[in-house]
Design an enzyme around this catalytic site. Structure first.
Site, PDB file in Angstrom:
ATOM      1  N   GLY A  14      10.027  -1.641  -9.518  1.00 50.83           N
ATOM      2  CA  GLY A  14       9.514  -2.994  -9.349  1.00 50.83           C
ATOM      3  C   GLY A  14       9.525  -3.489  -7.913  1.00 50.83           C
ATOM      4  N   LYS A  15       9.651  -2.570  -6.950  1.00 52.25           N
ATOM      5  CA  LYS A  15       9.616  -2.976  -5.536  1.00 52.25           C
ATOM      6  C   LYS A  15       8.282  -3.622  -5.216  1.00 52.25           C
ATOM      7  CE  LYS A  15      10.418   1.192  -3.698  1.00 52.25           C
ATOM      8  NZ  LYS A  15      10.586   2.120  -4.846  1.00 52.25           N
ATOM      9  N   SER A  16       7.232  -2.945  -5.693  1.00 50.69           N
ATOM     10  CA  SER A  16       5.881  -3.432  -5.466  1.00 50.69           C
ATOM     11  C   SER A  16       5.682  -4.806  -6.117  1.00 50.69           C
ATOM     12  CB  SER A  16       4.937  -2.392  -6.051  1.00 50.69           C
ATOM     13  OG  SER A  16       3.649  -2.808  -5.982  1.00 50.69           O
ATOM     14  N   GLU A  21       5.025   0.649   0.126  1.00 48.86           N
ATOM     15  CA  GLU A  21       4.912   2.116   0.235  1.00 48.86           C
ATOM     16  C   GLU A  21       3.721   2.487   1.124  1.00 48.86           C
ATOM     17  OE1 GLU A  21       6.818   4.546  -1.191  1.00 48.86           O
ATOM     18  OE2 GLU A  21       8.029   3.448  -2.643  1.00 48.86           O
TER      19      GLU A  21
END
Lengths: 473, 218, 194
Positions: A43-45, A168
């Protein structure tokens, strides 16, 4: 003073699904370089897209507040928000509306309602800073991933946003471009006092650059700020996990070749492989490595007739460009990098049934499939929609589907991405089995090298436009 | 000429010749189109293309009108054949007078088409090479699973839409983060104007067309 | 953060991009049918039956409208979807230049009526079939004038209309329904806010 504040933020893609982010409180300080890390798919994005205000406008449902400069981001119209928070996206080629870099920058400034007479200077400054001037008027479709990310940086500079988020951003770009972008980002923090958050699973080169490390814990659906000790442990652990090469054999000259390259040259947007001549042996497990953007996937595309080339590229003595695609596909098949490319139906059970229906031999029985599904932790998902699987699960299913087909030669493009170590071993075992017991040929591109040398026969390396076998893997 | 004005003119002419049956008018339209294309130095190949592409349908309709119309009229057969050529050459006239970018920019600034449509389309066109290769990938990966996909296979279209969903989401998010706000006011680095003589040319063309279509001498 | 807003009929940026990209896909996939059309026309010309080539394949070129209606479920989606598709065709080198846009509008309007008559409440085989019928009627009326169909013998007019309706039903209803069934089952459209 904190620049960005998250106050009790919870986010779901759908109400029926578990939250991706739960009761998150977090702050990022003004003028700092921050790294957000954690396993892929956690869930970084999602977090970055919440901060930049794209979510929940585009997707999902959110509660809580996110502020930049104490102002809720969702309250700003896009043209104002872009001047506060900007973002570089994961897919370099899917972030531009116009045909050329210069026109994209003009488009951006027009959106901000910058007066026409002020545009050119601002465009040129941004092009220069991002090192884009030389290809400012070339079409995006002719630019490499690295060049496109530089243009993305130019757009961010033209926006002059105070906060810069990068999702990313280096996944598909060459090491030189990565280094250049990291240097310019550092300049933006040090000289222009910008606040930067980069989401990256690859920690290399960051330690001396960053001010804070943030870690996404997928189990708890929360991000926390690592203290100095934890950050140090993380970086040290990452260094240790860095691969220690082990010796591996070199192919003997008398091996019968599956593929033969002779003065083989291929380019895709930029020149990639130049004048390569070598054999890839039959009935062996060969691993292909090389930095991002060097042309490994393009070589695979050429091997399955999806890419034109010059020179000669032969499969069992026949020129590949002259083979009939349909027949050739029964001998040589590719496991695509994008797992979803391989799916044709809707549910897991339907996909397996389809592969069983068209398999070339009866080597894979329903029992063997069930056992393998269990070893890949994919049991009990028969009715699940394949598109709703996690990226790792998609990869595992995809490899299994292609193994069931039992095609004599299998090319695999990054089949281990996003897999935990146990699953990676299971996949490698299956591939080894296909080579040893069923005499198949396997050629695999991978970045994840841990323990791969236990399974592979040879190591082919692509560097500086040249292919060569290496004695270590 | 300003693309919006030219587009309106071309539309008007195209619709009017659909409702009238004057061979002479079609021939004049084709001639004017060729002159405009010459003026814009269209490559030789484009004339060849404009002559060849409509040939099959034009000949086809000529024969079917000749055999199967109630009047079996040679005159009407020629009307239809030349009409098909007039449509094609009107297309050629427009294509060589402007570019897609200029047309869309003019439609934004002069015709006030919502910017969501103008920039949504422009953005989508960047995907043309990717779309070509995606169709090949979908076909190839299906072949590797033992299946041949044809243009009528639902899976081929379904997989295309899956890709389109992904890409449209990504591009729309990126454009939004580049400050694009749906249908909000924008500035323009290049302002597109409509020169006065455009109106004169339009009026003369329309009046001239009426003269040909409704002249007692036809 | 109110996100459960009522279904909106406004076209958003991603809707425009989605439908345009889908249309480009269809243009590239159906490119081969250009040769099919020419071959059929050539074969039918000596018989004087050339217009049938057009009517046999027309269903392919009117698929974008019902498909867009199904994917977006908005008032006007079929019309605008078909209009976008014809713009794609005109820009990527279609044969008829701007006159493609006129046909696109007529076709889109025809498809739209099928969904209007079901008050935009049904998106199933019934509304798709109705839409195929309205598309056939509206485009046929336009071709009576534009393509000179009105001049033909009544039996030829009837045969052309039946051919056209079958084509539109096969591609615009049967094929579109098969594709949208896959889409529905994949739940990929569910995450998008209207």
């Amino acid at each position: 003073m904190s620049k960005i504040n998250l106050n009790d933020v919870t986010f779901h893609y759908e109400t029926t699904l578990p939250p991706v982010i739960e009761h998150q409180n977090l702050a990022f300080d003004d003028g700092t370089f921050n790294l957000l890390t954690g396993p892929s798919g956690t869930g970084k994005s999602t977090l970055l897209k919440l901060i930049v205000g794209l979510y929940p406008a585009f997707m999902g449902e959110a509660t809580g507040t996110i502020t930049v400069n104490d102002q809720p981001v969702v309250d700003l119209p896009a043209s104002k928000r872009a001047q506060v928070v900007a973002m570089m996206f994961q897919n370099p080629s899917q972030q531009f509306a116009m045909e050329t870099p210069r026109n994209e920058l003009i488009f951006t400034l027009e959106n901000l309602q910058v007066p026409a007479d002020l545009m050119d200077a601002r465009v040129n400054d941004a092009l220069t800073f991002a090192g884009v001037t030389d290809f400012a008027d070339r079409k995006f479709t002719s630019l490499s991933g690295g060049e496109q990310q530089k243009v993305s940086l130019a757009v961010i500079v033209a926006l002059n946003a105070e906060v810069i988020l990068l999702d990313e951003p280096f996944a598909n770009i060459d090491p030189d471009a990565r280094l250049f972008l990291l240097t310019q980002l550092t300049t933006l923090v040090k000289k222009y006092h910008k606040t930067i958050i980069v989401a990256d699973h690859d920690l290399s080169d960051y330690e001396p650059l960053i001010d804070q490390l943030y870690i996404f814990d997928g189990e708890r659906h929360q991000v926390h700020q690592a203290d100095a000790g934890e950050a140090q442990t993380r970086f040290a652990a990452f260094e240790q996990r860095q691969h220690q090469p082990a010796p591996i054999a070199l192919p003997a000259a008398e091996l019968s070749p599956e593929f033969t390259l002779d003065s083989f040259t291929v380019s895709h947007q930029t020149p990639l492989i130049h004048d390569a001549s070598l054999n890839i042996p039959q009935g062996k497990f060969v691993v292909l490595t090389g930095a991002n953007g060097t042309g490994k996937s393009t070589l695979f595309d050429a091997l399955v007739k999806l890419q034109t080339y010059t020179g000669s590229l032969q499969w069992q003595g026949q020129e590949i460009s002259k083979l009939r695609a349909r027949k050739y596909a029964q001998h040589v098949a590719l496991v695509f990098q994008q797992a979803a490319s391989q799916f044709l139906t809707i549910t897991v059970a339907e996909e397996i049934a389809l592969s069983l229906k068209y398999q070339q031999t009866a080597a894979w029985t329903q029992n063997r499939i069930n056992a393998t599904l269990a070893s890949l932790d994919l049991s009990g998902r028969d009715d699940q929609v394949v598109y709703s699987l996690s990226e790792g699960q998609k990869k595992k299913l995809q490899v299994l589907l292609m193994l069931i087909m039992d095609v004599p030669t299998l090319l695999l493009d990054e089949p281990l991405t996003g897999l935990d170590l146990v699953s990676a071993h299971t996949i490698l075992k299956l591939l080894r089995h296909a080579v040893t017991e069923e005499h198949h040929t396997v050629l695999m591109i991978t970045h994840q090298l841990t323990d791969v040398s236990q399974y592979a026969d040879y190591h082919l390396h692509l560097n500086n436009h040249q292919l060569s076998y290496e004695a270590r893997l | 000429m300003n693309p919006t004005i030219l587009l309106c003119l071309v539309f008007f002419v195209g619709v009017e010749i659909s409702f009238t049956s004057v061979i002479w008018a079609n021939v004049v339209i084709i001639t004017i189109s060729v002159l405009v294309m010459l003026w814009h130095r269209a490559p030789l190949l484009s004339y060849v293309r404009l002559l060849l592409v409509p040939l099959i349908p034009a000949v086809g309709i000529w024969f079917s009108i000749r055999y199967f119309s109630t009047a079996q009229s040679v005159h009407f057969a020629w009307v239809m054949a030349t009409r098909i050529y007039a449509y094609a050459f009107l297309g050629g006239l427009f294509t060589f007078s402007t570019t897609t970018e200029k047309t869309l920019a003019s439609l934004e600034q002069n015709a006030h088409i919502p910017t969501t449509f103008v920039y949504g389309m422009l953005g989508a066109f960047n995907f043309v090479p990717k779309i070509r290769s995606e169709v090949k990938i979908i076909r190839a990966s299906a072949q590797m699973r033992g299946i041949d996909l044809h243009f009528w296979s639902p899976q081929l279209l379904f997989k295309s839409i899956v890709a389109a969903l992904n890409w449209s989401e990504n591009l729309a998010e990126a454009m939004t983060s580049h400050g694009f706000t749906e249908n909000a006011p924008r500035t323009h680095r290049t302002v597109i104007r409509i020169p006065w003589w455009n109106y004169v040319v339009t009026v003369i063309s329309i009046v001239g067309l009426q003269a040909i279509l409704f002249s007692p001498l036809k | 953060m109110q996100q459960k807003a009522a279904h909106s009929n406004r076209w958003h940026l991603r809707d425009v991009i989605l439908i345009t990209i889908t249309s480009i896909f269809m243009g590239i996939i159906f490119f081969v049918t250009g040769f099919l059309y020419n071959g059929l026309t050539l074969a039918l010309t000596p018989l004087g039956m050339a217009p049938f080539a057009n009517d046999i394949l027309l269903g392919l070129w009117t698929m974008a409208g019902p498909l867009a209606a199904f994917m977006l479920q908005k008032v006007g989606a079929a019309t605008i979807g078909e209009l976008l598709a014809s713009a794609v065709e005109a820009i990527i080198g279609g044969q008829w230049g701007p006159s493609t846009l006129i046909s696109g509008f007529v076709q889109g309007f025809g498809s739209e009526l099928g969904f209007t008559f079901t008050l935009y409440r049904r998106y199933d085989m019934a509304s798709l079939s109705l839409s195929a019928l309205t598309t056939a009627i509206v485009t046929f009326a336009w071709d009576l004038v534009r393509s000179g169909y009105a001049a033909y013998h009544p039996w030829m007019i009837v045969a052309l209309f039946i051919t056209r309706f079958i084509s539109m039903w096969v591609f615009g209803a049967l094929l579109v329904s098969a594709v949208t069934k896959l889409l529905d089952r994949s739940h990929l459209l569910d995450r998008r806010h209207a």
